[in-house]
Design a protein around this motif. Structure first.
Motif, PDB file in Angstrom:
ATOM      1  N   THR A   1       0.861  -1.217  -0.061  1.00  0.00           N
ATOM      2  CA  THR A   1       0.057  -0.089  -0.026  1.00  0.00           C
ATOM      3  C   THR A   1       1.007   1.282  -0.082  1.00  0.00           C
ATOM      4  OG1 THR A   1      -1.605  -1.385   1.272  1.00  0.00           O
ATOM      5  CG2 THR A   1      -1.699   1.324   1.328  1.00  0.00           C
ATOM      6  N   THR A   2       0.651   2.107  -0.947  1.00  0.00           N
ATOM      7  CA  THR A   2       1.494   3.307  -1.066  1.00  0.00           C
ATOM      8  C   THR A   2       0.641   4.406  -1.061  1.00  0.00           C
ATOM      9  OG1 THR A   2       3.147   1.939  -2.411  1.00  0.00           O
ATOM     10  CG2 THR A   2       3.113   4.482  -2.691  1.00  0.00           C
ATOM     11  N   GLU A   3       1.234   5.533  -0.537  1.00  0.00           N
ATOM     12  CA  GLU A   3       0.715   7.022  -0.468  1.00  0.00           C
ATOM     13  C   GLU A   3       1.311   8.083  -0.868  1.00  0.00           C
ATOM     14  OE1 GLU A   3      -2.628   6.220   3.308  1.00  0.00           O
ATOM     15  OE2 GLU A   3      -1.162   7.528   3.418  1.00  0.00           O
ATOM     16  N   PHE A   4       0.747   9.076  -1.762  1.00  0.00           N
ATOM     17  CA  PHE A   4       1.330  10.211  -1.895  1.00  0.00           C
ATOM     18  C   PHE A   4       1.044  11.340  -1.209  1.00  0.00           C
ATOM     19  CE2 PHE A   4       2.411   7.823  -5.691  1.00  0.00           C
ATOM     20  CZ  PHE A   4       3.726   8.287  -6.080  1.00  0.00           C
ATOM     21  N   THR A   5       1.739  12.064  -0.654  1.00  0.00           N
ATOM     22  CA  THR A   5       1.398  13.518  -0.095  1.00  0.00           C
ATOM     23  C   THR A   5       1.417  14.475  -0.938  1.00  0.00           C
ATOM     24  OG1 THR A   5       2.460  12.513   2.022  1.00  0.00           O
ATOM     25  CG2 THR A   5       1.837  14.774   2.196  1.00  0.00           C
TER      26      THR A   5
ATOM     27  N   VAL B   1      -1.641   3.024  -4.473  1.00  0.00           N
ATOM     28  CA  VAL B   1      -1.664   1.661  -4.466  1.00  0.00           C
ATOM     29  C   VAL B   1      -2.192   0.948  -3.126  1.00  0.00           C
ATOM     30  CG1 VAL B   1      -0.062  -0.265  -4.569  1.00  0.00           C
ATOM     31  CG2 VAL B   1       0.337   1.457  -6.049  1.00  0.00           C
ATOM     32  N   GLU B   2      -3.105   0.053  -3.278  1.00  0.00           N
ATOM     33  CA  GLU B   2      -3.819  -0.433  -2.058  1.00  0.00           C
ATOM     34  C   GLU B   2      -3.876  -2.022  -2.137  1.00  0.00           C
ATOM     35  OE1 GLU B   2      -7.639   1.120  -1.023  1.00  0.00           O
ATOM     36  OE2 GLU B   2      -7.196   0.979   1.236  1.00  0.00           O
ATOM     37  N   GLY B   3      -3.322  -2.531  -1.211  1.00  0.00           N
ATOM     38  CA  GLY B   3      -3.528  -3.833  -1.002  1.00  0.00           C
ATOM     39  C   GLY B   3      -3.085  -4.989  -2.058  1.00  0.00           C
TER      40      GLY B   3
ATOM     41  N   LEU C   1       8.202  -1.466  -4.696  1.00  0.00           N
ATOM     42  CA  LEU C   1       8.455  -2.549  -4.220  1.00  0.00           C
ATOM     43  C   LEU C   1      10.131  -2.719  -4.364  1.00  0.00           C
ATOM     44  CD1 LEU C   1       9.563  -5.059  -6.174  1.00  0.00           C
ATOM     45  CD2 LEU C   1       7.326  -5.180  -6.574  1.00  0.00           C
ATOM     46  N   LEU C   2      10.586  -1.561  -5.474  1.00  0.00           N
ATOM     47  CA  LEU C   2      12.016  -1.351  -5.581  1.00  0.00           C
ATOM     48  C   LEU C   2      12.643  -0.185  -4.762  1.00  0.00           C
ATOM     49  CD1 LEU C   2      11.873  -1.608  -9.380  1.00  0.00           C
ATOM     50  CD2 LEU C   2      13.269  -3.138  -8.026  1.00  0.00           C
ATOM     51  N   ARG C   3      11.628   0.557  -3.989  1.00  0.00           N
ATOM     52  CA  ARG C   3      11.787   1.536  -3.210  1.00  0.00           C
ATOM     53  C   ARG C   3      12.523   2.576  -3.969  1.00  0.00           C
ATOM     54  NH1 ARG C   3      14.449  -0.498   2.686  1.00  0.00           N
ATOM     55  NH2 ARG C   3      14.955   1.822   2.864  1.00  0.00           N
ATOM     56  N   LEU C   4      11.862   2.878  -5.007  1.00  0.00           N
ATOM     57  CA  LEU C   4      12.657   4.072  -5.832  1.00  0.00           C
ATOM     58  C   LEU C   4      11.392   5.195  -5.994  1.00  0.00           C
ATOM     59  CD1 LEU C   4      14.172   2.094  -8.574  1.00  0.00           C
ATOM     60  CD2 LEU C   4      15.234   3.419  -7.162  1.00  0.00           C
ATOM     61  N   LEU C   5      10.403   5.166  -5.105  1.00  0.00           N
ATOM     62  CA  LEU C   5       9.429   6.344  -5.184  1.00  0.00           C
ATOM     63  C   LEU C   5       9.967   7.644  -5.053  1.00  0.00           C
ATOM     64  CD1 LEU C   5       6.696   4.665  -2.812  1.00  0.00           C
ATOM     65  CD2 LEU C   5       6.584   5.180  -5.215  1.00  0.00           C
ATOM     66  N   PRO C   6       9.390   8.730  -5.509  1.00  0.00           N
ATOM     67  CA  PRO C   6       9.818  10.006  -5.349  1.00  0.00           C
ATOM     68  C   PRO C   6       9.548  10.246  -3.915  1.00  0.00           C
ATOM     69  CG  PRO C   6       7.764   9.847  -6.779  1.00  0.00           C
ATOM     70  CD  PRO C   6       8.433   8.600  -6.791  1.00  0.00           C
ATOM     71  N   ALA C   7      10.150  11.562  -3.564  1.00  0.00           N
ATOM     72  CA  ALA C   7       9.995  11.877  -2.158  1.00  0.00           C
ATOM     73  C   ALA C   7       8.646  12.124  -1.517  1.00  0.00           C
ATOM     74  CB  ALA C   7      10.875  13.388  -1.942  1.00  0.00           C
TER      75      ALA C   7
ATOM     76  N   VAL D   1       5.926   4.031   1.091  1.00  0.00           N
ATOM     77  CA  VAL D   1       4.761   2.736   1.254  1.00  0.00           C
ATOM     78  C   VAL D   1       4.288   2.679   2.919  1.00  0.00           C
ATOM     79  CG1 VAL D   1       5.041   0.256   1.552  1.00  0.00           C
ATOM     80  CG2 VAL D   1       6.380   1.547  -0.402  1.00  0.00           C
ATOM     81  N   VAL D   2       3.018   2.578   2.987  1.00  0.00           N
ATOM     82  CA  VAL D   2       2.409   2.672   4.360  1.00  0.00           C
ATOM     83  C   VAL D   2       2.299   1.227   4.878  1.00  0.00           C
ATOM     84  CG1 VAL D   2       1.669   4.962   4.075  1.00  0.00           C
ATOM     85  CG2 VAL D   2       0.123   3.171   3.327  1.00  0.00           C
ATOM     86  N   ALA D   3       2.073   0.425   4.098  1.00  0.00           N
ATOM     87  CA  ALA D   3       1.724  -0.896   4.529  1.00  0.00           C
ATOM     88  C   ALA D   3       2.393  -2.185   3.711  1.00  0.00           C
ATOM     89  CB  ALA D   3       0.373  -1.129   5.050  1.00  0.00           C
TER      90      ALA D   3
END
Lengths: 316, 330
Positions: free
Chosen positions: A9-13, A23-25, A53-59, A63-65
């Motif tokens: 699960t991924t969130e953007f601020t 992305v959710e679940g 999953l590669l931990r390459l998200l922008p700032a 990933v919250v869960a």
């Protein structure tokens, strides 16, 4: 089991402070030598899931869960140093090569060499030999290592990117739209190449694509995403032969096939929801012709509809 | 087109531009109003005969372009051109000395001032721009941005006067010139003395140039950091520092090189304001004086030096650019 993704699960601020769930679940598993295709319209969270999953998200993304178990270790819990060490050695990524995925001011060979040397303290001649070997593996003559990306055609750039991804013998390669912006002949070459490499090197592969033909040809599993969630997931033959989720059904109808020549192509009216304005209940219900009252209020959880086949729809 | 073709073509273009500038330079001063023969000596009692002898002495009695009576090349234009080829820029009306010698003395002082100022501005500007881009959105970034905009907008002469006041009143630094008259003669105290004189003019130039360098470096780096190949580099498992050094910096420096070359070309002439405020005996103040005294040979020589330095700096930038960016010239 090589890769086990659970409940990602991924969130953007946003700059205003709002938190958007991109992305959710998302959950799936992948074994050695197996290829998973992730499909869906633009903005459905396919690329975001891969970058998560590669931990390459922008700032702004986080990933919250969830867990990303790679050979037993949770990639999301590695320290930055541990992560750097495992990147490219264990899992690498092929970006859309027609874009600026290769640095324009450094030679192609130099960029592959850099990837090798970042992980293996090899002597100069051994690295050089490896670069030549990699380029020839993807059908590029070794002398072109000294050339710059702008001297390559779009297809060659994509193949060079693939050669670079293989530099450290990874177990998993993620290809993000590897055939977008290439002409049809070159697309076929790239897909054949990826498929051959998967077999020869026993690679696990995730291919993010808009092209269902690519999935049919090169993947064993398919994961259909809609609005950041998994709509349907299962073995390619099953999902393509008997799609259970209305979105998958419509997606397949929107795609031309040789077998059903003459059958009309049917588009899906409307567009995917904006993250800032997700509908309640099932995210697909505003566009779904089969939607009932329940779809508007209750979010469907993925449920098994066959062996290894899940769909997230109240109607199945 | 190959790289050597590109280099040869660039140098050829530069040579052609210099020739064009030299020709323009000649005519520019011939269309200016005012009689140089009278301007040199500001005395209303100057007799016609004396004026005539001054004209003859400086060759101003010759025809402008082509001598129609006698040797066609015995004209002001061809004499100017011929002398130029021998490094002779004429005699200053004002100082009665060869312009070439005068310019040489002044050039050293200007290069000292501009060179140090420019190098400081580049180092500090690039470093701060880099820091701001790397820490985007933090207080550091906002501070650098504000400082950059403020100094960029600051008029040169205003800052120069403020620093002159601060330097002389509070720090006890000298007010004008490059040396203290009658100061100690040993080399070390001379260096210290010149250094003390230089401090405020150099600081002015550095601050004036700094803002633009910082802002361009920041935006250039931000653009590069959002490129896909930076993400590729990260995915390869390279550390932040290596990504910055090997992938971001080189690409981000490309626009900087053009900017540096541009300012380098113009600071030789552009330090006029700073040199005037601090009475720095460089090219800028020489031009300032020469304009006041209608010292045409001096102006002509200085203009030529400015033009050539701008052309040289631009050509150097083009060649450097080609060396750093393989996409150039294909």
């Amino acid at each position: 089991m090589l890769l086990d993704v659970r409940n990602l699960t991924t969130e953007f601020t946003t700059p205003e402070g709002a938190r958007l769930r991109a992305v959710e679940g998302v959950s799936f598993t992948l074994g050695r030598g197996e290829a998973l295709g992730i499909v869906g319209e633009s903005g459905c969270g396919k690329t975001t899931a891969m970058l998560s999953l590669l931990r390459l998200l922008p700032a702004a993304g986080r990933v919250v869960a969830g867990e990303v178990l790679f050979a037993g270790d949770d990639l999301l819990r590695l320290t930055p140093a541990e992560l750097r060490e495992r990147r490219w050695r264990d899992l690498s990524i092929v970006f859309q090569g027609a874009m600026n995925a290769l640095n324009p001011v450094r030679s192609v060979g130099d960029q592959i060499r850099e990837a090798i040397l970042a992980h293996m303290p090899w002597p100069r001649d051994k690295v050089g030999a490896r670069v030549s070997e990699l380029l020839e593996l993807v059908g590029i003559p070794a002398w072109r290592a000294a050339q710059f990306p702008h001297q390559y055609s779009g297809g060659m750039r994509q193949r060079a990117m693939i050669a670079m991804a293989l530099a450290c013998n990874p177990q998993l390669v993620v290809a993000d739209e590897p055939t977008t912006a290439l002409d049809v002949m070159v697309q076929a070459q790239i897909i054949d190449l990826l498929d051959r490499l998967r077999r020869d090197l026993d690679l696990a592969m995730i291919i993010v694509t808009h092209d269902l033909g690519v999935v049919a040809e090169a993947c064993q599993q398919v994961l259909v995403m809609y609005g950041g969630r998994v709509a349907e997931h299962g073995p390619v033959e099953r999902v393509f032969a008997a799609p259970r989720h209305p979105y998958t059904q419509m997606l397949l109808k929107a795609f031309p096939t040789i077998e059903h020549r003459g059958a009309p192509m049917v588009g899906i009216p409307g567009s995917p929801p904006r993250l800032s304005d997700l509908p309640a209940g099932c995210r697909f219900h505003p566009r779904c012709p089969l939607a009932v009252e329940r779809c508007r209020v209750e979010t469907p959880e993925p449920r098994a509809v066959g062996e290894g086949h899940v769909a997230a729809c109240h109607l199945v | 087109m190959s790289r050597s073709d590109y280099i040869i073509r660039r140098i050829g273009m530069a040579a052609l531009t210099v020739v064009f500038a030299v020709v323009m330079n000649f005519f520019l001063f011939r269309v200016l109003p005012g009689d140089p023969a009278k301007a040199g000596i500001r005395d209303p009692r100057l007799t016609a005969a004396a004026q005539q002898s001054i004209r003859e002495r400086f060759g101003l009695d010759k025809p402008l372009l082509i001598n129609l009576e006698g040797n066609p090349f015995d004209s002001q234009f061809f004499r100017y051109f011929g002398n130029l080829l021998q490094g002779d820029l004429g005699i200053s009306y004002n100082f009665n000395r060869p312009v070439a010698d005068l310019l040489r003395e002044r050039l050293i002082n200007t290069v000292l001032l501009v060179g140090v100022g420019e190098v400081l501005a580049i180092i500090i500007g690039v470093a701060l721009g880099l820091l701001a881009a790397w820490r985007r959105g933090t207080a550091i970034d906002v501070g650098v941005l504000l400082f950059g905009l403020f100094t960029w907008a600051l008029p040169t002469f205003f800052l120069a006067i403020i620093l002159l006041i601060i330097g002389s009143t509070f720090l006890g630094l000298p007010v004008a010139g490059i040396r203290t008259a009658g100061g100690a003669s040993d080399p070390w105290s001379q260096i210290v003395d010149v250094g003390r004189h230089m401090m405020m003019p150099t600081l002015t130039l550095t601050i004036i140039l700094l803002g633009e360098f910082m802002l361009i470096m920041r935006s250039s780096l931000l653009e590069v950091l959002s490129e896909d190949y930076i993400l590729t580099a990260k995915a390869k498992g390279l550390s932040d520092w290596v990504i910055l050094r090997d992938h971001a910096m080189r690409n981000a420096m490309l626009p900087m090189i053009a900017l540096i070359a541009l300012t380098l070309g113009f600071t030789v002439s552009g330090s006029i304001l700073i040199e005037s405020v601090f009475s720095w005996p460089g090219l800028g103040s020489a031009v300032f004086e020469a304009v006041g005294r209608r010292d045409f040979p001096m102006l002509q020589g200085a203009f030529m030096l400015f033009t050539v330095s701008v052309i040289l700096a631009n050509t150097a930038a083009d060649l450097l650019y080609a060396a750093l960016d393989p996409r150039v010239s294909v």
